[in-house]
Design a protein around this motif. Structure first.
Motif, PDB file in Angstrom:
ATOM      1  N   SER A  24     -11.030  -1.469  -7.043  1.00  0.00           N
ATOM      2  CA  SER A  24     -12.357  -0.868  -7.004  1.00  0.00           C
ATOM      3  C   SER A  24     -13.070  -1.477  -5.809  1.00  0.00           C
ATOM      4  O   SER A  24     -13.164  -2.689  -5.675  1.00  0.00           O
ATOM      5  CB  SER A  24     -13.123  -1.163  -8.295  1.00  0.00           C
ATOM      6  N   GLY A  25     -13.497  -0.628  -4.918  1.00  0.00           N
ATOM      7  CA  GLY A  25     -14.212  -1.114  -3.754  1.00  0.00           C
ATOM      8  C   GLY A  25     -13.370  -1.315  -2.518  1.00  0.00           C
ATOM      9  O   GLY A  25     -13.900  -1.608  -1.451  1.00  0.00           O
ATOM     10  N   LEU A  26     -12.077  -1.167  -2.652  1.00  0.00           N
ATOM     11  CA  LEU A  26     -11.173  -1.357  -1.516  1.00  0.00           C
ATOM     12  C   LEU A  26     -10.237  -0.167  -1.449  1.00  0.00           C
ATOM     13  O   LEU A  26      -9.561   0.142  -2.437  1.00  0.00           O
ATOM     14  CB  LEU A  26     -10.377  -2.652  -1.702  1.00  0.00           C
ATOM     15  N   THR A  27     -10.223   0.523  -0.314  1.00  0.00           N
ATOM     16  CA  THR A  27      -9.299   1.639  -0.150  1.00  0.00           C
ATOM     17  C   THR A  27      -7.949   1.060   0.243  1.00  0.00           C
ATOM     18  O   THR A  27      -7.728   0.640   1.381  1.00  0.00           O
ATOM     19  CB  THR A  27      -9.806   2.606   0.937  1.00  0.00           C
ATOM     20  N   LEU A  28      -7.047   1.033  -0.702  1.00  0.00           N
ATOM     21  CA  LEU A  28      -5.809   0.282  -0.514  1.00  0.00           C
ATOM     22  C   LEU A  28      -4.933   0.810   0.603  1.00  0.00           C
ATOM     23  O   LEU A  28      -4.136   0.061   1.157  1.00  0.00           O
ATOM     24  CB  LEU A  28      -5.011   0.231  -1.815  1.00  0.00           C
ATOM     25  N   ILE A  50       4.201  -4.937   0.978  1.00  0.00           N
ATOM     26  CA  ILE A  50       4.329  -3.604   1.532  1.00  0.00           C
ATOM     27  C   ILE A  50       3.193  -3.369   2.515  1.00  0.00           C
ATOM     28  O   ILE A  50       2.038  -3.705   2.239  1.00  0.00           O
ATOM     29  CB  ILE A  50       4.357  -2.525   0.430  1.00  0.00           C
ATOM     30  N   SER A  51       3.527  -2.784   3.650  1.00  0.00           N
ATOM     31  CA  SER A  51       2.511  -2.518   4.655  1.00  0.00           C
ATOM     32  C   SER A  51       1.590  -1.397   4.179  1.00  0.00           C
ATOM     33  O   SER A  51       1.869  -0.700   3.200  1.00  0.00           O
ATOM     34  CB  SER A  51       3.171  -2.139   5.977  1.00  0.00           C
ATOM     35  N   SER A  52       0.505  -1.198   4.902  1.00  0.00           N
ATOM     36  CA  SER A  52      -0.499  -0.223   4.470  1.00  0.00           C
ATOM     37  C   SER A  52       0.064   1.194   4.394  1.00  0.00           C
ATOM     38  O   SER A  52      -0.277   1.956   3.483  1.00  0.00           O
ATOM     39  CB  SER A  52      -1.691  -0.260   5.418  1.00  0.00           C
ATOM     40  N   LYS A  75      -3.652   7.581  -5.358  1.00  0.00           N
ATOM     41  CA  LYS A  75      -4.153   6.970  -6.584  1.00  0.00           C
ATOM     42  C   LYS A  75      -4.705   5.572  -6.332  1.00  0.00           C
ATOM     43  O   LYS A  75      -5.113   4.891  -7.280  1.00  0.00           O
ATOM     44  CB  LYS A  75      -3.038   6.896  -7.630  1.00  0.00           C
ATOM     45  N   ASN A  76      -4.688   5.163  -5.064  1.00  0.00           N
ATOM     46  CA  ASN A  76      -5.206   3.844  -4.722  1.00  0.00           C
ATOM     47  C   ASN A  76      -4.524   2.740  -5.531  1.00  0.00           C
ATOM     48  O   ASN A  76      -5.177   1.796  -6.008  1.00  0.00           O
ATOM     49  CB  ASN A  76      -6.725   3.779  -4.930  1.00  0.00           C
ATOM     50  N   THR A  77      -3.221   2.876  -5.671  1.00  0.00           N
ATOM     51  CA  THR A  77      -2.469   1.966  -6.543  1.00  0.00           C
ATOM     52  C   THR A  77      -1.149   1.579  -5.872  1.00  0.00           C
ATOM     53  O   THR A  77      -0.519   2.400  -5.217  1.00  0.00           O
ATOM     54  CB  THR A  77      -2.191   2.630  -7.902  1.00  0.00           C
ATOM     55  N   VAL A  78      -0.774   0.330  -6.075  1.00  0.00           N
ATOM     56  CA  VAL A  78       0.524  -0.175  -5.655  1.00  0.00           C
ATOM     57  C   VAL A  78       1.291  -0.586  -6.903  1.00  0.00           C
ATOM     58  O   VAL A  78       0.721  -1.177  -7.827  1.00  0.00           O
ATOM     59  CB  VAL A  78       0.371  -1.366  -4.695  1.00  0.00           C
TER      60      VAL A  78
END
Length: 127
Positions: A24-28, A50-52, A75-78
């Motif tokens: 939350s608050g960070l665009t992964l 993992i790289s961006s 989904k902004n998820t790793v």
């Protein structure tokens, strides 16, 4: 800005778990994400990075062939898929990202180069 790690649990040797790291608050998708773990009485160690954009991945030798990292930027998820788990995988698992966008620390497992940390999720592998 927060990272949230979840998905830990208790599993038998040889079992599988999938951890998730959301924010939350960070665009992964701008950031490299690394999973670290810390077992009782041991130093925190890097597990996988993992790289961006997902094009570069680094694994610790101890998990190569068993763990797989992936990311779903929509989904902004790793995710960390952990298979063939061993008792020595027992630890609190943390996800982390550096402050800088599109940048991987060198070495990738230098925990002091990471600025944002999740709260940790416990993984316990029984023998």
């Amino acid at each position: 800005v927060q990272l949230q790690a979840c998905g830990g649990g208790l599993v038998q040797t040889g079992g599988s778990l999938r951890l998730s790291c959301a924010s939350s608050g960070l665009t992964l998708d701008y950031y490299a994400i690394t999973w670290f773990r810390q077992a009782p009485g041991k130093e925190r160690e890097g597990v996988v990075c993992i790289s961006s954009r997902g094009g570069r991945i680094f694994y610790a030798d101890s998990v190569k062939g068993r763990f797989t990292i992936s990311r779903d930027n929509a989904k902004n998820t790793v995710y960390l898929q952990m298979n063939s788990l061993k008792p020595e995988d027992t630890a609190v698992y943390y996800c982390a990202s550096p402050r800088e966008r599109r940048w991987i620390p060198s070495p990738w497992n230098n925990m002091y180069e990471y600025h944002y940390w999740g709260q940790g999720t416990q993984v316990t592998v029984s023998s």
